[in-house]
Design an enzyme around this catalytic site. Structure first.
Site, PDB file in Angstrom:
ATOM      1  N   CYS A 199      -0.065  -7.475  18.569  1.00  0.00           N
ATOM      2  CA  CYS A 199       0.837  -6.712  17.697  1.00  0.00           C
ATOM      3  C   CYS A 199       1.730  -5.810  18.554  1.00  0.00           C
ATOM      4  O   CYS A 199       2.928  -5.682  18.326  1.00  0.00           O
ATOM      5  CB  CYS A 199       0.054  -5.822  16.734  1.00  0.00           C
ATOM      6  SG  CYS A 199      -1.227  -6.651  15.796  1.00  0.00           S
ATOM      7  N   CYS A 238     -12.533  -1.617  -9.653  1.00  0.00           N
ATOM      8  CA  CYS A 238     -12.379  -1.048 -10.992  1.00  0.00           C
ATOM      9  C   CYS A 238     -12.470  -2.138 -12.056  1.00  0.00           C
ATOM     10  O   CYS A 238     -13.129  -1.969 -13.076  1.00  0.00           O
ATOM     11  CB  CYS A 238     -11.029  -0.329 -11.113  1.00  0.00           C
ATOM     12  SG  CYS A 238     -11.150   1.457 -10.991  1.00  0.00           S
ATOM     13  N   CYS A 243       2.492 -12.696  10.430  1.00  0.00           N
ATOM     14  CA  CYS A 243       2.696 -12.353  11.837  1.00  0.00           C
ATOM     15  C   CYS A 243       1.792 -13.201  12.720  1.00  0.00           C
ATOM     16  O   CYS A 243       2.219 -13.716  13.755  1.00  0.00           O
ATOM     17  CB  CYS A 243       2.375 -10.875  12.071  1.00  0.00           C
ATOM     18  SG  CYS A 243       3.834  -9.835  12.247  1.00  0.00           S
ATOM     19  N   CYS A 290       5.229  -6.815  20.417  1.00  0.00           N
ATOM     20  CA  CYS A 290       6.506  -6.695  19.708  1.00  0.00           C
ATOM     21  C   CYS A 290       6.717  -5.283  19.181  1.00  0.00           C
ATOM     22  O   CYS A 290       7.721  -4.650  19.465  1.00  0.00           O
ATOM     23  CB  CYS A 290       6.561  -7.666  18.535  1.00  0.00           C
ATOM     24  SG  CYS A 290       6.591  -9.396  19.003  1.00  0.00           S
ATOM     25  N   HIS A 291       5.768  -4.794  18.404  1.00  0.00           N
ATOM     26  CA  HIS A 291       6.023  -3.607  17.596  1.00  0.00           C
ATOM     27  C   HIS A 291       5.850  -2.298  18.361  1.00  0.00           C
ATOM     28  O   HIS A 291       6.286  -1.260  17.890  1.00  0.00           O
ATOM     29  CB  HIS A 291       5.133  -3.628  16.353  1.00  0.00           C
ATOM     30  CG  HIS A 291       5.442  -4.797  15.459  1.00  0.00           C
ATOM     31  ND1 HIS A 291       6.627  -4.925  14.793  1.00  0.00           N
ATOM     32  CD2 HIS A 291       4.731  -5.918  15.172  1.00  0.00           C
ATOM     33  CE1 HIS A 291       6.627  -6.056  14.100  1.00  0.00           C
ATOM     34  NE2 HIS A 291       5.493  -6.683  14.332  1.00  0.00           N
ATOM     35  N   ARG A 302       1.471 -10.150   4.984  1.00  0.00           N
ATOM     36  CA  ARG A 302       2.398  -9.940   6.103  1.00  0.00           C
ATOM     37  C   ARG A 302       1.647 -10.065   7.432  1.00  0.00           C
ATOM     38  O   ARG A 302       2.157 -10.647   8.385  1.00  0.00           O
ATOM     39  CB  ARG A 302       3.060  -8.561   5.987  1.00  0.00           C
ATOM     40  CG  ARG A 302       4.186  -8.358   6.969  1.00  0.00           C
ATOM     41  CD  ARG A 302       5.354  -9.242   6.598  1.00  0.00           C
ATOM     42  NE  ARG A 302       6.335  -9.375   7.674  1.00  0.00           N
ATOM     43  CZ  ARG A 302       6.250 -10.269   8.642  1.00  0.00           C
ATOM     44  NH1 ARG A 302       5.228 -11.094   8.724  1.00  0.00           N
ATOM     45  NH2 ARG A 302       7.172 -10.350   9.568  1.00  0.00           N
ATOM     46  N   CYS A 338      -9.478   5.200 -18.416  1.00  0.00           N
ATOM     47  CA  CYS A 338     -10.121   6.165 -17.515  1.00  0.00           C
ATOM     48  C   CYS A 338      -9.097   7.053 -16.825  1.00  0.00           C
ATOM     49  O   CYS A 338      -9.310   8.244 -16.664  1.00  0.00           O
ATOM     50  CB  CYS A 338     -10.926   5.441 -16.439  1.00  0.00           C
ATOM     51  SG  CYS A 338     -12.278   4.452 -17.083  1.00  0.00           S
ATOM     52  N   HIS A 339      -8.006   6.448 -16.385  1.00  0.00           N
ATOM     53  CA  HIS A 339      -7.093   7.169 -15.488  1.00  0.00           C
ATOM     54  C   HIS A 339      -5.925   7.846 -16.191  1.00  0.00           C
ATOM     55  O   HIS A 339      -5.168   8.567 -15.539  1.00  0.00           O
ATOM     56  CB  HIS A 339      -6.559   6.223 -14.412  1.00  0.00           C
ATOM     57  CG  HIS A 339      -7.626   5.677 -13.513  1.00  0.00           C
ATOM     58  ND1 HIS A 339      -8.330   6.467 -12.635  1.00  0.00           N
ATOM     59  CD2 HIS A 339      -8.109   4.426 -13.364  1.00  0.00           C
ATOM     60  CE1 HIS A 339      -9.210   5.712 -11.979  1.00  0.00           C
ATOM     61  NE2 HIS A 339      -9.098   4.463 -12.416  1.00  0.00           N
TER      62      HIS A 339
END
Lengths: 108, 274
Positions: free
Chosen positions: B190, B127, B235, B193-194, B231, B92-93
């Site tokens: 979250c 898909c 965390c 820290c970030h 990930r 298809c792609h």
């Protein structure tokens, strides 16, 4: 299923040139020190030998130890005096060998 | 005796000056992009800038970067026919280099039929199950992570361009709420820290802005590519919380929101991180 190793070296070099060869191969490099969820030791499975030949003559070889990370990357230099073929081989603990070839030409 | 102490102090003072200078030099090196108006950051900085020069070198060289082993594996899988429809991705792609360009940079994207946003992993499995009539790949399976990295790699260098308006806005708000909610025994969000402490040391490592532009990322710690939701799970586990399930609505909302926090950053997949 072994993936195709990744190798990088120049397509051609002048006679006497020192070229750099980079190789990266996909491998789990299981150290044999780890245990699974049931507490059983996971058997060691590493690539224990890497070798490179140029036109049938040994060029570079090294032994790999269990502390080496997965997907070992090996880089070395070689002096090119003639055109030819590099043959690479990575030997697994279970005896299987991953091989690859690369050609190099001399600059006119 | 006294002179020896004086000497010691001088050494200590010099050391402090040196470390101080070292940190600020490193911070000055961290290049980011200016954030759009109304954004939480002034400068949006990729996780790449927080890593050591050795790790960055590994990502910069396409041969050394072990993430490319996955990209190459998936390039083969792209052409592999699977399922009862006798189709491969390529049926298809076509050529992924052209058809998938920019697709990964805009994920997660709203799906009109499902009435929810879907991310790249889900889109690939949709898909597989609906068009190819093949078994979906399990989350965290090598096949799914490889393909996700392969598709996202086609957008490498393109800016992250997630849409957060229209039907996406409730998901964006939900993600934002999750981002700022303290969870777990360590009682951290979250943002703790970030947002508030990025660039500072946490134990022996720099806290990044928690950007997602490099995912799936080759983590040196795991020695394999790690998908984003794994990930997220990591965390949450680290703050001793009960993680949401990968591909759950919660993580999807968070993915939408965190993608917006890194809007405009170039896609780096496959990146290399600690």
């Amino acid at each position: 299923m072994a993936d195709k190793p990744r190798i990088k070296l120049p397509k051609e070099a002048a006679k006497g040139d020192v070229i750099q060869i980079k190789t990266l191969v996909s491998h789990v490099m299981e150290s044999g020190q780890r245990k699974d969820a049931q507490g059983k030791a996971i058997p060691r499975k590493i690539i224990n030998k890497f070798a490179c030949e140029f036109n049938g003559k040994p060029l570079f070889a090294c032994a790999l130890e269990p502390a080496i990370s997965a997907n070992p990357y090996i880089q070395f230099n070689a002096k090119v005096d003639e055109a030819g073929t590099f043959k690479f081989s990575w030997t697994d603990d279970d005896g299987t060998v991953i091989t690859a070839e690369e050609k190099i030409a001399l600059k006119a | 005796m006294t002179s020896r102490y004086v000497g010691l102090f001088a050494v200590a003072a010099a050391a402090i000056v040196l470390t101080g200078a070292g940190i600020s030099a490193q911070e000055a090196e961290r290049k980011g992009i200016p954030a759009p108006p109304g954004h939480v950051f002034k400068t949006i900085i990729s996780g790449y800038e927080f890593r050591s020069k050795e790790t960055r070198a590994l990502q910069d060289d396409d041969l050394e970067n072990p993430g490319f082993l996955a990209v190459e594996r998936a390039a083969d899988a792209w052409k592999k026919v699977e399922g009862s429809e006798g189709k491969s991705c390529a049926s298809c792609h076509g050529e992924a280099e052209t058809t998938m360009k920019g697709v990964g940079a805009a994920m997660p994207k709203w799906d009109d039929r499902l009435k929810k946003p879907v991310n790249l992993e889900q889109r690939i499995n949709i898909c597989r199950t609906e068009k190819m009539k093949a078994e979906p790949w399990a989350f965290k399976s090598q096949a799914l992570t490889d393909m996700t990295a392969f598709v996202r790699f086609q957008s490498r260098g393109m800016p992250v361009a997630v849409k957060t308006d229209g039907p996406m806005s409730p998901w964006f708000e939900r993600g934002k709420q999750i981002y700022y909610t303290r969870v777990g025994q360590l009682d951290l969000a979250c943002a703790s820290c970030h947002e508030r402490n990025n660039g500072k040391f946490m134990r022996a490592d720099f806290l990044s802005q928690g950007q997602t532009n490099g995912f799936p990322t080759y983590r040196l710690r795991d020695q394999r590519l790690v998908p984003l939701h794994e990930r997220f799970e990591g965390c949450m586990f680290d703050v001793r919380a009960e993680p949401y399930k990968p591909l759950s609505d919660e993580f999807l909302a968070l993915e939408v929101y965190v993608a917006w926090r890194g809007i405009g950053l170039p896609v780096e997949t496959p990146s290399v991180r600690n």
